[in-house]
Scaffold this active site. Structure first.
Site: not given
Ligand code: TRH
Length: 381
Positions: A19, A278
């Site tokens: 989010d 996402e």
């Molecule tokens: O963390 P998530 O599992 O978030 C989830 C999903 O968005 C889901 O749809 C939602 O309903 C739930 O939260 C509440 O996965 P997502 O969406 O990939 O988000 C991870 C974020 O972290 C993304 O913006 C990439 C970032 N990230 C970094 O900034 N640094 C890192 O080292 C890594 C591994 C990820």
């Protein structure tokens, strides 16, 4: 009509990083590429602090990277609403703020930014209005998506150019790997795979397949929810950034959680990426490497329809055997069985899938969510 000059984005942090990850990306893009004054209202700064190290979680107001960041608490101060107001993921805006929007002579354009889905129904729901029952205000539903009749995807203006520059520059890649403590020189037949995942019963069998594989495999594992399971596979109680574990053909490097642009580089540098939720799923598509998506699980199992909808769009144009390999591994990784066999069929097609990924990213890249939001503002205001 002109574009808006100001934008308020409201984000409640439900779980994980998705989010705030989406909201932070959008806030930066509106501020940096389109010159808007952006305030990002977030109800919990802790997850945010992981992706923005200079964020001071003790402050209720601060400016980072040109974006105003406000801790959103129950006692919301009286503020002048922005011209464009975005509630992310169906969060409820404060009543006092809604009344202040209604009181403005020029009413703000008010959007609810929805979760991403590749399902067909998204097209008919995108931009639907929802008039306020009492006040002279209308909220619109804005759906990101994969077709021209949806709101598109978040993509920074120069992202694909940066990706291509990185891919074309061997010295930059070598420095990148060195920075992670990984040799820039690959061993013969070595694959490099990033693994960003939730807890998953398929992790242990997949690691076993990698360890017993004929070719070396280097797994880059960001700190987080999958680490305990991977550590257990190597007989450790836990792990942290900097740990390196080795068994058979498999080496695992535990990486620190980094800022979003750094995570993009990891996706660009690896041969195959496991992503989740996402935002990382979208970034994997811009990275254009073969990817395996672990969808955020929902109780009623509806997430599997969402998984299948993206799979069906993504595999269009692939030869049948490669499309099947994608389907089998995605299913195995999302609660299915026989991940080891599915991995074998997927990984042996990784070069073909990488070519396909480039065409797929190009196909999607013209549908820029931030631009679509601003165009919608112009049409609606
Ligand atoms: O963390 P998530 O599992 O978030 C989830 C999903 O968005 C889901 O749809 C939602 O309903 C739930 O939260 C509440 O996965 P997502 O969406 O990939 O988000 C991870 C974020 O972290 C993304 O913006 C990439 C970032 N990230 C970094 O900034 N640094 C890192 O080292 C890594 C591994 C990820």
């Amino acid at each position: 009509m002109a574009y808006p000059r100001s934008c308020d984005i409201f984000c409640t942090v439900v779980d994980n990083y998705g989010d705030i990850g989406v909201c932070w990306r959008l806030a930066r893009q509106l501020a940096h590429e389109h010159g808007l004054q952006v305030r990002l209202w977030v109800d919990d700064l802790h997850s945010f602090g992981r992706m923005l190290p200079e964020l001071d979680v003790a402050l209720t107001q601060q400016t980072c990277r040109g974006v105003g960041i406000r801790l959103w608490t129950a006692d919301m101060p009286e503020v002048e609403p922005a011209e464009l107001v975005i509630g992310a993921f169906a969060c409820r805006l404060p009543e006092s703020y809604i009344r202040a929007m209604a009181a403005r002579e020029r009413k703000p354009v008010w959007l609810n930014l929805e979760y991403l889905s590749a399902e067909d129904w998204v097209e008919s729901h995108h931009k639907l209005p929802s008039p306020h029952p009492q006040l002279p205000l209308t909220k619109y539903f804005f759906f990101p998506g994969f077709t021209d009749r949806t709101g598109g995807l978040l993509i920074e203006r120069d992202l694909l150019a940066q990706r291509d520059a990185f891919r074309a520059d061997a010295a930059m890649q070598a420095r990148y790997w060195q920075g992670l403590g990984v040799s820039p020189q690959r061993r013969a037949g070595e694959l490099r795979v990033s693994l960003f995942s939730y807890e998953n019963a398929a992790i242990a069998p997949l690691l076993r397949a990698w360890a017993e594989g004929a070719s070396p495999l280097c797994c880059l594992l960001p700190e987080g929810r999958a680490v305990p399971q991977v550590a257990a596979f190597f007989g450790h109680a836990g792990g942290r950034a900097g740990d390196v574990w080795q068994r058979g053909s498999l080496t695992v490097h535990v990486l620190p959680f980094v800022e979003q642009p750094e995570y993009d580089r990891l996706l660009w540098a690896c041969d195959i990426n496991f992503v989740r939720g996402e935002d990382s799923c979208v970034r994997a598509q811009w990275a254009a490497k073969p990817f395996i998506w672990q969808i955020y699980p929902q109780q009623d199992g509806v997430h599997l329809d969402k998984l299948d909808a993206l799979r069906a769009r993504y595999v269009e144009g692939l030869p049948a055997d490669a499309a099947l390999a994608v389907r089998d591994l995605w299913l195995a990784w999302n609660g299915g069985t026989d991940v080891a066999a599915a991995w074998g069929r997927f990984s042996e097609r990784h070069e073909l899938l990488a070519e396909h990924g480039l065409a797929w990213a190009k196909h999607l890249s013209g549908n820029d969510l931030a631009l679509n939001l601003l165009d919608f503002f112009r049409q609606t205001e």
